[in-house]
Design a protein around this motif. Sequence first.
Motif: not given
Ligand SMILES: CC(C)(COP(=O)(O)OP(=O)(O)OC[C@H]1O[C@@H](n2cnc3c(N)ncnc32)[C@H](O)[C@@H]1OP(=O)(O)O)[C@@H](O)C(=O)NCCC(=O)NCCS
Length: 152
Positions: A82, A84, A110, A120-121, A123
């Motif tokens: 996560r 990255v 969500v 993420l959404y 963005k």
């Molecule tokens: C939500 C989830 C899918 C994001 O995946 P990820 O690979 O970490 O996302 P990314 O690295 O592409 O980050 C995308 C954006 O999200 C945000 N973000 C990522 N991790 C974050 C954190 N820990 N806190 C706040 N914002 C965060 C950032 O704004 C990031 O944008 P940036 O690239 O400009 O920094 C992951 O955290 C996850 O699997 N969570 C558990 C399952 C879940 O909650 N799913 C969604 C509900 S169905």
Amino acid sequence: MNYVVSHSFNSLENLTEITLLEQQSFTSPWNRESLELELSNPLNLITVIRSSSEVEIIGYSLTRILPPEAELLRVAVRPQARGVGVGSVLLSELLQKLLTLKITQVYLEVSEKNRPALSLYQKIGFTTTGHRPGYYDNGSTGAISFSLTINF
Ligand SMILES: CC(C)(COP(=O)(O)OP(=O)(O)OC[C@H]1O[C@@H](n2cnc3c(N)ncnc32)[C@H](O)[C@@H]1OP(=O)(O)O)[C@@H](O)C(=O)NCCC(=O)NCCS
């Protein structure tokens, strides 16, 4: 990092890995039996992402396809992967695929407490369409509704 994203319908090929991802990602994960049903539902698009150097899945999404609309039901990235950009690549590729399936509108809900997912959404380009109080956690947590019009 290079990633490989693939899409399928009605496939249990990745059932074991997705079951593990669910356990690692959600407080109320879908169990193997529920996943078996969802992954074999012909309306559900399964998207998986791997890093090009590994065979294991590092993320997945499940999307209900009802042209011209779709509902994003699940998105999860392996905890170690996560923050990255994996989730961003996964959703960007998913949107490209949805366009080929004649989808123009995508919906999702969500938890209002899920900061990473909310960011993420936003963005990716989703905009807030509503707030449903008490939707999760036995009424203690609200849901934010998002939608996105696809027009590349
Ligand atoms: C939500 C989830 C899918 C994001 O995946 P990820 O690979 O970490 O996302 P990314 O690295 O592409 O980050 C995308 C954006 O999200 C945000 N973000 C990522 N991790 C974050 C954190 N820990 N806190 C706040 N914002 C965060 C950032 O704004 C990031 O944008 P940036 O690239 O400009 O920094 C992951 O955290 C996850 O699997 N969570 C558990 C399952 C879940 O909650 N799913 C969604 C509900 S169905």
